[in-house]
Structures are given as structure tokens and as C-alpha cells.
Design a protein around this motif. Structure first.
Motif, PDB file in Angstrom:
ATOM      1  N   ARG A   1       2.144   7.108   4.144  1.00 51.57           N
ATOM      2  CA  ARG A   1       2.812   8.408   4.321  1.00 51.57           C
ATOM      3  C   ARG A   1       4.297   8.283   3.988  1.00 51.57           C
ATOM      4  NH1 ARG A   1      -0.043   8.601   9.018  1.00 51.57           N
ATOM      5  NH2 ARG A   1       1.762   7.908  10.191  1.00 51.57           N
TER       6      ARG A   1
ATOM      7  N   LEU B   1      13.643  -0.739   0.641  1.00 47.11           N
ATOM      8  CA  LEU B   1      12.221  -0.887   0.316  1.00 47.11           C
ATOM      9  C   LEU B   1      11.407   0.191   1.029  1.00 47.11           C
ATOM     10  CD1 LEU B   1      10.165  -2.767  -1.122  1.00 47.11           C
ATOM     11  CD2 LEU B   1       9.980  -4.024   1.024  1.00 47.11           C
TER      12      LEU B   1
ATOM     13  N   THR C   1      17.499   8.698   2.300  1.00 49.45           N
ATOM     14  CA  THR C   1      18.072   7.604   3.100  1.00 49.45           C
ATOM     15  C   THR C   1      18.637   6.492   2.216  1.00 49.45           C
ATOM     16  OG1 THR C   1      15.939   6.515   3.377  1.00 49.45           O
ATOM     17  CG2 THR C   1      16.596   8.080   5.103  1.00 49.45           C
TER      18      THR C   1
ATOM     19  N   GLU D   1       9.977   1.785  -4.393  1.00 45.45           N
ATOM     20  CA  GLU D   1       8.842   2.488  -3.797  1.00 45.45           C
ATOM     21  C   GLU D   1       7.582   2.014  -4.514  1.00 45.45           C
ATOM     22  OE1 GLU D   1       8.131   4.972  -0.611  1.00 45.45           O
ATOM     23  OE2 GLU D   1       6.725   4.548  -2.240  1.00 45.45           O
TER      24      GLU D   1
ATOM     25  N   PHE E   1      12.431   0.233   6.346  1.00 44.85           N
ATOM     26  CA  PHE E   1      12.307   1.006   7.580  1.00 44.85           C
ATOM     27  C   PHE E   1      11.103   1.931   7.540  1.00 44.85           C
ATOM     28  CE2 PHE E   1      14.632   1.747  11.515  1.00 44.85           C
ATOM     29  CZ  PHE E   1      15.232   0.510  11.626  1.00 44.85           C
TER      30      PHE E   1
ATOM     31  N   LEU F   1       0.840  -1.198   0.000  1.00 39.06           N
ATOM     32  CA  LEU F   1       0.000   0.000   0.000  1.00 39.06           C
ATOM     33  C   LEU F   1       0.872   1.244   0.000  1.00 39.06           C
ATOM     34  CD1 LEU F   1      -1.984  -0.974   3.206  1.00 39.06           C
ATOM     35  CD2 LEU F   1      -2.798  -1.293   0.851  1.00 39.06           C
TER      36      LEU F   1
ATOM     37  N   THR G   1       6.908  10.157   5.045  1.00 30.91           N
ATOM     38  CA  THR G   1       7.818  10.887   5.944  1.00 30.91           C
ATOM     39  C   THR G   1       9.222  10.272   5.980  1.00 30.91           C
ATOM     40  OG1 THR G   1       5.887  11.056   7.343  1.00 30.91           O
ATOM     41  CG2 THR G   1       7.974  11.823   8.289  1.00 30.91           C
ATOM     42  N   THR G   2      10.219  11.119   5.801  1.00 34.06           N
ATOM     43  CA  THR G   2      11.597  10.667   5.942  1.00 34.06           C
ATOM     44  C   THR G   2      12.446  11.858   6.349  1.00 34.06           C
ATOM     45  OG1 THR G   2      13.350   9.391   4.882  1.00 34.06           O
ATOM     46  CG2 THR G   2      12.206  10.999   3.474  1.00 34.06           C
ATOM     47  N   ASN G   3      13.721  11.632   6.623  1.00 27.89           N
ATOM     48  CA  ASN G   3      14.607  12.716   7.069  1.00 27.89           C
ATOM     49  C   ASN G   3      16.044  12.336   6.815  1.00 27.89           C
ATOM     50  OD1 ASN G   3      13.680  15.145   8.251  1.00 27.89           O
ATOM     51  ND2 ASN G   3      12.685  13.942   9.861  1.00 27.89           N
TER      52      ASN G   3
HETATM   53  C1  SAM Z   1       7.305   6.505   6.241  1.00 28.49           C
HETATM   54  S1  SAM Z   1       8.016   6.265   4.656  1.00 28.49           S
HETATM   55  C2  SAM Z   1       9.603   5.657   5.155  1.00 28.49           C
HETATM   56  C3  SAM Z   1      10.723   6.289   4.402  1.00 28.49           C
HETATM   57  C4  SAM Z   1      12.108   5.795   4.810  1.00 28.49           C
HETATM   58  N1  SAM Z   1      12.262   4.373   4.670  1.00 28.49           N
HETATM   59  C5  SAM Z   1      12.445   6.216   6.215  1.00 28.49           C
HETATM   60  O1  SAM Z   1      12.444   5.376   7.115  1.00 28.49           O
HETATM   61  O2  SAM Z   1      12.695   7.407   6.449  1.00 28.49           O
HETATM   62  C6  SAM Z   1       7.220   4.744   4.131  1.00 28.49           C
HETATM   63  C7  SAM Z   1       7.235   4.549   2.632  1.00 28.49           C
HETATM   64  O3  SAM Z   1       7.036   3.171   2.330  1.00 28.49           O
HETATM   65  C8  SAM Z   1       6.287   3.087   1.152  1.00 28.49           C
HETATM   66  N2  SAM Z   1       5.684   1.734   1.124  1.00 28.49           N
HETATM   67  C9  SAM Z   1       4.688   1.271   1.892  1.00 28.49           C
HETATM   68  N3  SAM Z   1       4.460  -0.021   1.597  1.00 28.49           N
HETATM   69  C10 SAM Z   1       5.350  -0.365   0.643  1.00 28.49           C
HETATM   70  C11 SAM Z   1       5.611  -1.567  -0.048  1.00 28.49           C
HETATM   71  N4  SAM Z   1       4.909  -2.670   0.183  1.00 28.49           N
HETATM   72  N5  SAM Z   1       6.597  -1.566  -0.965  1.00 28.49           N
HETATM   73  C12 SAM Z   1       7.307  -0.441  -1.228  1.00 28.49           C
HETATM   74  N6  SAM Z   1       7.099   0.734  -0.609  1.00 28.49           N
HETATM   75  C13 SAM Z   1       6.134   0.762   0.324  1.00 28.49           C
HETATM   76  C14 SAM Z   1       5.282   4.200   1.266  1.00 28.49           C
HETATM   77  O4  SAM Z   1       4.739   4.543   0.011  1.00 28.49           O
HETATM   78  C15 SAM Z   1       6.139   5.309   1.898  1.00 28.49           C
HETATM   79  O5  SAM Z   1       6.704   6.126   0.905  1.00 28.49           O
END
Ligand code: SAM
Length: 265
Positions: free
Chosen positions: A15, A49, A57, A79, A117, A12, A17-19
Motif C-alpha cells: 500500500r 526507500l 515525503t 520505489e 519508513f 514487494l 499510503t503517505t501524507n
Molecule cells: C506505506 S508506503 C510509505 C510511504 C512513505 N515512506 C511514508 O512513510 O509515508 C510504503 C511504500 O513502500 C513501497 N515498498 C515496499 N517494499 C519496498 C521495497 N522493498 N523497495 C522499495 N519500495 C518498497 C511500497 O510500494 C509503498 O509504496
């Protein structure tokens, strides 16, 4: 028609969010714990992933692995959100760093290491085991998934090392200079454990024991939080918790335990 026959991305959009530098603790641990696997791999492929709204990151992961493990490492940021894949394109530096659309099925790749993550945090707990299995079924032989969560600045984190047999270890990590109490780590447990921090569960007992050991070591606070953490982790071990790794990892504010000791009951 290049995508014909390719599986639809599994998962799915959540959100983004990253930094910058948010994942440095887990990256340093990956360098140390997964470095030999990558050095031995015929194809040193790593998947980041779910890298989020910006690829920062993933860029950092590639830089850290290239500098400290092997220069020819290949990191692919996957992504599920195509808008975020397009936005990451200017940061690509092939062949060492590329971006593509994909989900838990890993877009047909067979990596040695997957870092996921802050991805499962927004899923339901009941979806976690299937997500792990979908990833681990696609790893290169001997490959691992590192799946976890951290706070916005990466000061509190928790992650699991998972292989084809299931979870192997839990690592908790904190920035010691800002840590009031190890109980705060409960907020950043991996999805499989975050709802299990209740009496009767092993993870609850672990966090209680760690907090008690930290409080008991309060007298060491004048020598700095690192000394206090080392003492607290040593106490935990002497009271029967099978703490893994040697004090040189504990010094980073880490604590690693075998999964069976903290798995949900
Ligand atoms: C909160 S961000 C995390 C970004 C980064 N990994 C960090 O920790 O800063 C979560 C991301 O994971 C993606 N995501 C969620 N489920 C996923 C999946 N099954 N495969 C690939 N991306 C996915 C979302 O679209 C989103 O952009």
C-alpha cells in the motif's frame, strides 16, 4: 538496454499510503543524528526507500537536509512500484532530488543514509533481518539505515538506527500535545518489535515503565505535556534504563535507547 546486468528490485509492492509532513519527527532526528555523517561524506547521497503513492515525503526530506545539513545533498527516492516512479517524475529537481525504481538492493546506489519508513510494516517479521542486511551491505562506509513506522499524521513514531553491525538504537517519538499515554507508542513500533510487546520481552517492560513514569508525573500536567514527558523520561533513566541523548532531544517527545536493552529475547 541500460538495465542489463542490473539486479531486479528486491521486495514487494505494498500500500502506498503517505501524507505531507508525516515524517517530520524522523527527519528532524536524521538532521541531528546523521548530519555529521553527511557533512563528512564525499558524496552526500541519501535514499528515501519506498516513498509511496506520492513523493511528498521525499521532497520534504531533501528540503530539510538541504536547508540544515548541506545544500548539495542528493536525495534519490526509490520505489518498487514503477507506476509510483512515473507519478513522481514531475517532482524531480535534479541533481538534488531524483526518483528511480528500486528495492532493498538500492538500485546499485551506495548512500550514506537510507530512510525506509512504513515499508517493512507490511512484510512478515521473518523477512526483516534479510531486508536490513540487503540494505546495510550496500551502504557507503559508515552509512546507516533509519527504519521505522509512524501513524498517518506522524504523531506517534518508532524507528531504529541500523549500521553494518546491525541495529544500534530504538527511538520512540510522540506529539506530546495529543499523547494520552505512552502505551499508544506500542502501535507504531518498528516491525522487528511490534509483535514483541508481550510480557517477558524487554520492549514490553520498557513501555510499562514509561507508562508508569508518565502516570506518576500526572501532577505536572498543568505545566504542559513537555514538562510531564521530561520528568517521565528522567524517572526512567534514574530507575536504570540507559536513556540516550540529552534533554534537548527529550523535549521533542523523543526517547532513544540502545538496541540491546530492548532487543527481542
Ligand atoms: C506505506 S508506503 C510509505 C510511504 C512513505 N515512506 C511514508 O512513510 O509515508 C510504503 C511504500 O513502500 C513501497 N515498498 C515496499 N517494499 C519496498 C521495497 N522493498 N523497495 C522499495 N519500495 C518498497 C511500497 O510500494 C509503498 O509504496
Amino acid at each position: 538496454m541500460a538495465d542489463r546486468g542490473r539486479q531486479r528490485p528486491v521486495g514487494l509492492v505494498t500500500r502506498g499510503t503517505t501524507n505531507p509532513n508525516r515524517l517530520r519527527r524522523v527527519d528532524n532526528w536524521i538532521v541531528e543524528t546523521c548530519g555529521d555523517r553527511l557533512r563528512a561524506a564525499a558524496d552526500p547521497l541519501v535514499v528515501d526507500l519506498g516513498y509511496g503513492a506520492t513523493p511528498v515525503t521525499a521532497v520534504e526530506l531533501r528540503d530539510r537536509l538541504a536547508a540544515r545539513v548541506r545544500a548539495d545533498v542528493r536525495v534519490v527516492g526509490l520505489e518498487i512500484d514503477p507506476v509510483r516512479v512515473a507519478a513522481a517524475a514531475p517532482a524531480a529537481d535534479p541533481p538534488g532530488l531524483t526518483f528511480a525504481r528500486g528495492g532493498f538492493e538500492l538500485a546499485g546506489l551506495r548512500p550514506t543514509v537510507v530512510r525506509a519508513f512504513n515499508v517493512l510494516r507490511q512484510y512478515d517479521e521473518s523477512e526483516v533481518a534479510d531486508a536490513w542486511r540487503t540494505v546495510t551491505d550496500r551502504l557507503a562506509p559508515g552509512g546507516v539505515l533509519v527504519e521505522g513506522t509512524c501513524d498517518e499524521l506522524g504523531r506517534l513514531a518508532g524507528w531504529l538506527l541500523i549500521d553494518s553491525t546491525g541495529p544500534r538504537t530504538l527511538t520512540l517519538a510522540a506529539r506530546l500535545t495529543t499523547l494520552e499515554s505512552p502505551a499508544r507508542l506500542a502501535e507504531r513500533l518498528p516491525k522487528a518489535l511490534i509483535h514483541r510487546n508481550v510480557p517477558g520481552e524487554h520492549i514490553h517492560a520498557l513501555l510499562r515503565a514509561l507508562d508508569d513514569a508518565w502516570q506518576a508525573a500526572a501532577g505536572l500536567a498543568p505545566f504542559g505535556p513537555r514538562q510531564r514527558w521530561l520528568t517521565a523520561v528522567g524517572t526512567l533513566r534514574s530507575t536504570g534504563w540507559p536513556v540516550l541523548d540529552r534533554p534537548h532531544r527529550w523535549r521533542h517527545g523523543e526517547l532513544t535507547l540502545p538496541w540491546p536493552t530492548i532487543a527481542p529475547t
